[in-house]
Design an enzyme around this catalytic site. Structure first.
Site, PDB file in Angstrom:
ATOM      1  N   TYR A  32       0.872  -1.171   0.000  1.00 60.59           N
ATOM      2  CA  TYR A  32       0.000   0.000   0.000  1.00 60.59           C
ATOM      3  C   TYR A  32       0.909   1.220   0.000  1.00 60.59           C
ATOM      4  CZ  TYR A  32      -3.835   3.069   1.706  1.00 60.59           C
ATOM      5  OH  TYR A  32      -4.777   4.059   1.872  1.00 60.59           O
ATOM      6  N   LYS A  60      -1.326  -1.125  -4.157  1.00 61.11           N
ATOM      7  CA  LYS A  60      -2.376  -0.112  -4.180  1.00 61.11           C
ATOM      8  C   LYS A  60      -1.639   1.217  -4.269  1.00 61.11           C
ATOM      9  CE  LYS A  60      -5.980   2.188  -1.573  1.00 61.11           C
ATOM     10  NZ  LYS A  60      -6.630   2.361  -0.286  1.00 61.11           N
TER      11      LYS A  60
END
Length: 154
Positions: A32, A60
């Site tokens: 992330y 992400k």
């Protein structure tokens, strides 16, 4: 989904060790990248190295810079790119994203263009002034008032 170490400004070595430890559990890991909040930037070159080592299967991308998505695809073609920012949804999808993690606000149904309200609307209570000339409204308890119907809460 796993953030990089963020209790300190981690260097590349610390990031690699972190994701190696997380990957050792045996589950697929999606990094992330949120450099604004974590102060650790998972640059495309670093993501490519994490992927080449087998520590991550996806990212992400939450930096908001669409150009990075093209660099990630070029440096790590097998790494799954996930859209992380709502305002770059179209651009990152065009850049080859495999998915999108939506915020609660963006995942709600769009507002209706109808003029009919979706829940009962009542007139606000009548307000009056106190001796200190501070207006207050009788019968209200603020945003968490139990006077609202449960269908008005989302």
């Amino acid at each position: 989904m796993c953030l990089p170490p963020n209790a300190y400004r981690a260097d590349d070595r610390a990031v690699l060790e972190h994701y190696a430890a997380v990957a050792s559990v045996g589950l697929p890991v999606t990094a992330y990248n949120n450099p604004i909040d974590t102060k650790v930037d998972l640059r495309p070159e670093l993501l490519a190295k994490l992927h080449a080592e087998g520590f991550i299967v996806g990212v992400k991308e939450f930096s908001g810079d669409v150009r990075r998505c093209y660099a990630i695809n070029e440096l790590a073609p097998g790494l799954d790119l996930i859209i992380g920012t709502d305002d770059t949804l179209l651009e990152v999808a065009v850049a080859g994203a495999k998915g999108w993690v939506a915020t609660p606000r963006s995942s709600r149904a769009p507002a209706s263009t109808s003029t009919t309200p979706r829940w009962p609307v009542t007139s606000p209570p009548r307000c009056r002034s106190t001796a200190r000339s501070t207006p207050y409204c009788a019968g209200t308890a603020g945003p968490s008032s139990s006077r609202r119907s449960s269908s008005a809460r989302t």
